[in-house]
Design an enzyme around this catalytic site. Structure first.
Site, PDB file in Angstrom:
ATOM      1  CG  ASN A   1      -1.664   1.071   1.490  1.00  0.00           C
ATOM      2  OD1 ASN A   1      -1.546   2.215   0.891  1.00  0.00           O
ATOM      3  ND2 ASN A   1      -2.812   0.930   2.572  1.00  0.00           N
TER       4      ASN A   1
ATOM      5  NE  ARG B   1      -5.145   3.106  -0.644  1.00  0.00           N
ATOM      6  CZ  ARG B   1      -4.823   4.139  -0.051  1.00  0.00           C
ATOM      7  NH1 ARG B   1      -3.655   4.392   0.667  1.00  0.00           N
ATOM      8  NH2 ARG B   1      -5.697   5.401  -0.107  1.00  0.00           N
TER       9      ARG B   1
ATOM     10  CG  HIS C   1     -10.205   7.755   1.637  1.00  0.00           C
ATOM     11  ND1 HIS C   1     -10.420   8.897   1.861  1.00  0.00           N
ATOM     12  CD2 HIS C   1      -8.927   7.815   1.917  1.00  0.00           C
ATOM     13  CE1 HIS C   1      -9.391   9.609   2.238  1.00  0.00           C
ATOM     14  NE2 HIS C   1      -8.394   8.800   2.139  1.00  0.00           N
TER      15      HIS C   1
ATOM     16  N   GLY D   1      -8.292  10.705   8.160  1.00  0.00           N
ATOM     17  CA  GLY D   1      -7.181  10.278   8.519  1.00  0.00           C
ATOM     18  C   GLY D   1      -6.085  11.777   7.912  1.00  0.00           C
ATOM     19  CG  ASN D   2      -1.979  12.952   7.203  1.00  0.00           C
ATOM     20  OD1 ASN D   2      -2.046  14.210   7.094  1.00  0.00           O
ATOM     21  ND2 ASN D   2      -0.573  12.585   7.516  1.00  0.00           N
ATOM     22  N   GLY D   3      -5.587  11.849   4.909  1.00  0.00           N
ATOM     23  CA  GLY D   3      -6.412  12.123   3.896  1.00  0.00           C
ATOM     24  C   GLY D   3      -7.762  12.161   4.381  1.00  0.00           C
TER      25      GLY D   3
ATOM     26  NE  ARG E   1      -4.396  15.130   0.466  1.00  0.00           N
ATOM     27  CZ  ARG E   1      -4.719  13.472   0.323  1.00  0.00           C
ATOM     28  NH1 ARG E   1      -5.797  13.359  -0.383  1.00  0.00           N
ATOM     29  NH2 ARG E   1      -4.187  12.789   1.168  1.00  0.00           N
TER      30      ARG E   1
ATOM     31  CG  MET F   1      -6.775  15.599  15.356  1.00  0.00           C
ATOM     32  SD  MET F   1      -7.602  17.382  15.179  1.00  0.00           S
ATOM     33  CE  MET F   1      -8.909  17.136  13.827  1.00  0.00           C
TER      34      MET F   1
ATOM     35  CD  GLU G   1      -6.904   2.024   3.559  1.00  0.00           C
ATOM     36  OE1 GLU G   1      -5.620   2.053   3.846  1.00  0.00           O
ATOM     37  OE2 GLU G   1      -7.491   2.934   3.043  1.00  0.00           O
TER      38      GLU G   1
HETATM   39  P1  AMP Z   1      -4.313   7.867   9.501  1.00  0.00           P
HETATM   40  O1  AMP Z   1      -3.678   8.837   8.037  1.00  0.00           O
HETATM   41  O2  AMP Z   1      -5.411   7.355   9.209  1.00  0.00           O
HETATM   42  O3  AMP Z   1      -2.796   7.486   9.966  1.00  0.00           O
HETATM   43  O4  AMP Z   1      -4.553   9.270  10.412  1.00  0.00           O
HETATM   44  C1  AMP Z   1      -3.357  10.293  10.847  1.00  0.00           C
HETATM   45  C2  AMP Z   1      -4.417  11.366  11.606  1.00  0.00           C
HETATM   46  O5  AMP Z   1      -4.828  10.759  12.908  1.00  0.00           O
HETATM   47  C3  AMP Z   1      -3.334  12.414  12.147  1.00  0.00           C
HETATM   48  O6  AMP Z   1      -3.732  13.622  12.062  1.00  0.00           O
HETATM   49  C4  AMP Z   1      -3.145  12.010  13.589  1.00  0.00           C
HETATM   50  O7  AMP Z   1      -2.718  13.053  14.334  1.00  0.00           O
HETATM   51  C5  AMP Z   1      -4.538  11.675  13.641  1.00  0.00           C
HETATM   52  N1  AMP Z   1      -4.463  10.612  15.085  1.00  0.00           N
HETATM   53  C6  AMP Z   1      -3.792   9.552  15.507  1.00  0.00           C
HETATM   54  N2  AMP Z   1      -3.982   9.220  16.785  1.00  0.00           N
HETATM   55  C7  AMP Z   1      -4.825  10.230  17.427  1.00  0.00           C
HETATM   56  C8  AMP Z   1      -5.201  10.604  18.749  1.00  0.00           C
HETATM   57  N3  AMP Z   1      -5.123   9.656  19.722  1.00  0.00           N
HETATM   58  N4  AMP Z   1      -6.021  11.759  18.817  1.00  0.00           N
HETATM   59  C9  AMP Z   1      -6.082  12.590  17.846  1.00  0.00           C
HETATM   60  N5  AMP Z   1      -5.837  12.307  16.698  1.00  0.00           N
HETATM   61  C10 AMP Z   1      -5.111  11.345  16.410  1.00  0.00           C
END
Ligand code: AMP
Length: 393
Positions: A9, A91, A179, A208-210, A239, A282, A377
């Site tokens: 991925n 992916r 997604h 998530g980041n996206g 973005r 976040m 995923e």
């Molecule tokens: P992903 O792309 O799905 O890995 O998500 C990444 C995002 O999830 C980032 O903005 C992280 O800051 C947020 N994130 C991960 N763990 C936490 C948490 N415990 N509290 C708040 N945001 C989180």
């Protein structure tokens, strides 16, 4: 030793992998990723139940996706897994108008995927690099492309089109939504944990980041917030999400910005990072007491509330909401800035359940059930890889 399934991925800043034993339902043996590619690349991997090994790549600094894939393949070699890989699932971000299902990769499919690079120039080349590396290491092993767009291909015309001349639609200028593998993972999970809801009208927020949200009716995608590219809809880490296209015309005319400058603005300097001036992450925004941080979270929550209302309208009603992705699964604060404002839709949030990210975070009488569901995923890709190889045996 049984046959193994490998999933790759390749995202914008990481390459994730997982390794499964090919059984009736694939069982995960190991997983890991090379992350932070653009800055200080790190490799983490672990056998299921084992402790994660983490190493900084040498020489330290940025690394390419090719390098990331090479590190993963070397680890599989070193763990004596590589010789047993019987299928590789990838992916692939973009399947264009054509691919509504996973596809076994042959030269014609590979060429079709290359032709889609202009539709996802920042993502598709990484996916192609992973495919090529895996083909080289595992010659003769079936490689399966699993598309992030495929889940949305059945959307009605009105959800798929822009208000532009029809010839552009025919050329492929459509709303693809992304997604899709994550949404498929959620639908599969709902069928087990809440079969009634799986048959109903659900908005899934992949944050998530996206970030995007998708309206799903009886397991099928009806509308989504991401459009022609993965920059539309909700604001994201870096973005912008939805912007009036007139803003871009203004920036071209008044700031002399060209395509490269606008791409950098919309993909790398906007969203949570651009609004907060603090971070795209976040967790960092939640910890920060700078005013921009709270503003960015507030805007993210506001846009999500609006999109959920819009997607509920596309569904003609709503039975459930699912939060997933790093933010959706872990940020109680974000969920608490969204759900109480949706009381008018029938959401009765249980604050205590939300704080501990319980499976269900609404009270028993709530007309709309809200769930927190981790996305997987890799499991979806592995299942597709297994099905595709079985079909050809
Ligand atoms: P992903 O792309 O799905 O890995 O998500 C990444 C995002 O999830 C980032 O903005 C992280 O800051 C947020 N994130 C991960 N763990 C936490 C948490 N415990 N509290 C708040 N945001 C989180």
């Amino acid at each position: 030793v049984t046959d193994l399934l490998l999933t790759l991925n390749a995202g914008s800043s990481s390459v994730k992998f997982a390794l499964f034993e090919a059984g009736e339902t694939p069982v995960r043996l190991a997983a890991g990723q090379v992350e932070n590619l653009a800055k200080l690349a790190r490799f983490k991997a672990a056998r299921t139940g084992g402790a994660a090994e983490a190493v900084e790549l040498q020489p330290s600094g940025p690394a390419t996706h090719q390098r990331g894939v090479a590190e993963i393949l070397a680890w599989l070699e070193q763990q004596a897994f590589a010789g047993h890989v019987a299928a590789v699932g990838h992916r692939v971000v973009h399947g264009g108008p054509r691919f509504a299902e996973p596809a076994i990769i042959d030269p014609a499919v590979l060429e079709a995927l290359r032709a889609l690079v202009p539709l996802a120039p920042l993502h598709q080349p990484h996916n192609l690099a992973a495919i090529e590396a895996a083909q080289l290491r595992f010659p003769g092993v079936k490689q399966v492309a699993c598309f992030d767009t495929a889940f949305h291909r059945g959307q009605p015309f009105v959800a798929d089109v822009f208000g532009l001349p029809r010839a552009l639609y025919e050329e492929g200028v459509r709303r693809y939504g992304f997604h899709g593998l994550s949404y498929e993972s959620i639908v599969t999970r709902l069928r087990t944990v809440d079969p009634g809801l799986a048959q109903g009208r659900v908005v899934v927020a992949h944050l998530g980041n996206g970030a995007s949200a998708c309206a799903i009716s009886a397991g099928r995608s009806v509308a989504s917030t991401m459009g022609f590219t993965a920059v539309d809809g909700l604001p994201m880490g870096t973005r912008s999400g939805q912007v009036d296209p007139g803003v871009l015309l203004y920036l071209m005319a008044e700031h002399g910005m060209d395509q490269a400058a606008l791409t950098d603005l919309l993909y790398n300097r906007s969203g949570l990072l651009g609004l907060s001036g603090v971070s795209n992450d976040m967790r960092e925004l939640e910890r920060s007491d700078r005013p921009g941080a709270a503003d960015a979270i507030a805007y993210f929550a506001y846009r999500l509330r609006r999109e959920i209302g819009s997607l509920a309208a596309a569904l003609g009603g709503i039975d459930g909401i699912v939060f997933t992705g790093g933010i959706g699964e872990h940020s109680a604060r974000l969920r608490a800035e969204v759900l109480p404002h949706l009381a008018w839709l029938g959401v009765d949030m249980d604050a205590e359940a939300n704080d501990r990210a319980a499976d269900v975070i609404t009270r028993p009488g709530s007309a709309v059930t809200v769930r927190v569901v981790p996305t997987d995923e890799e499991a979806v890709i592995a299942r597709h890889a297994l099905l595709a190889t079985k079909a050809r045996r």
